[in-house]
Design a protein around this motif. Structure first.
Motif, mmCIF file in Angstrom:
data_model
loop_
_atom_site.group_PDB
_atom_site.id
_atom_site.type_symbol
_atom_site.label_atom_id
_atom_site.label_comp_id
_atom_site.label_asym_id
_atom_site.label_seq_id
_atom_site.Cartn_x
_atom_site.Cartn_y
_atom_site.Cartn_z
ATOM 1 N N SER A 92 24.065 -29.351 -7.623
ATOM 2 C CA SER A 92 24.256 -30.760 -7.995
ATOM 3 C C SER A 92 25.444 -30.934 -8.938
ATOM 4 O O SER A 92 25.573 -31.970 -9.591
ATOM 5 C CB SER A 92 23.000 -31.293 -8.680
ATOM 6 O OG SER A 92 21.896 -31.212 -7.814
ATOM 7 N N LYS A 96 22.461 -34.433 -12.901
ATOM 8 C CA LYS A 96 21.255 -34.860 -12.203
ATOM 9 C C LYS A 96 21.576 -35.992 -11.237
ATOM 10 O O LYS A 96 22.236 -36.966 -11.618
ATOM 11 C CB LYS A 96 20.202 -35.311 -13.214
ATOM 12 C CG LYS A 96 18.841 -35.607 -12.584
ATOM 13 C CD LYS A 96 17.801 -35.923 -13.644
ATOM 14 C CE LYS A 96 17.804 -37.397 -13.967
ATOM 15 N NZ LYS A 96 16.709 -37.776 -14.873
ATOM 16 N N SER A 97 21.077 -35.857 -10.021
ATOM 17 C CA SER A 97 21.340 -36.878 -9.008
ATOM 18 C C SER A 97 20.812 -38.241 -9.471
ATOM 19 O O SER A 97 19.672 -38.360 -9.920
ATOM 20 C CB SER A 97 20.664 -36.447 -7.704
ATOM 21 O OG SER A 97 20.824 -37.453 -6.741
#
Ligand code: CO
Length: 151
Positions: A92, A96-97
């Motif tokens: 990622s 954090k997505s």
């Protein structure tokens, strides 16, 4: 007037008033094989519709060993964004997505690579406390600087 033309006109107007502000909508940040950005502070003009930041990694180490990104958040959110980024992992890009606290983030890059991000500053406030930093594990504590917006 298109959004692009309006943006260009505003940046042009700012540049005319203060020649040194010509680069205030666009920044280049250098980094290398150490935990360091080559700028400690960035000041963008509030008149920019968007701000573009290009990160250049001039080192030799690859992104797995000495990866860097350029991430912007409120100073109060830096520690949590970095911690969640570390949990999110390399897949990622250590962000954090869907992290709403992240105002902008480039990809993680290694030596010889560059990455850019262009973002709106419409939700940022003049005088707000913002910090740019690298979310590669262990880097955020030293790899950071102040981001300011000026009227
Ligand atoms: Co880094």
């Amino acid at each position: 007037m298109s959004k692009f033309l309006k943006s260009a006109a505003l940046c042009f107007a700012a540049a005319m008033a203060h020649p040194v502000l010509a680069a205030d909508c666009e920044f280049t940040v250098g980094t290398g094989d150490m935990l360091k950005f080559d700028v400690a502070e960035m000041t963008a003009s509030a008149s920019c519709d968007t701000v573009k930041v290009t990160l250049n990694h001039m080192g030799n180490l690859n992104a797995q060993v000495m990866g860097h990104n350029w991430v912007l958040a409120k100073t109060a959110d830096v520690q949590a964004v970095a911690a969640d980024g570390m949990s999110a992992g390399a897949a990622s890009a250590y962000v954090k997505s869907g992290d709403g606290r992240v105002i902008a983030a480039t990809a993680i890059i290694g030596g010889g690579e560059s990455a850019s991000v262009e973002f709106s500053i419409a939700d940022l406030s003049v005088g707000g406390d913002y910090t740019f930093f690298c979310t590669f594990p262990g880097h955020s504590f030293v790899m950071r600087g102040k981001f300011k917006l000026e009227a």
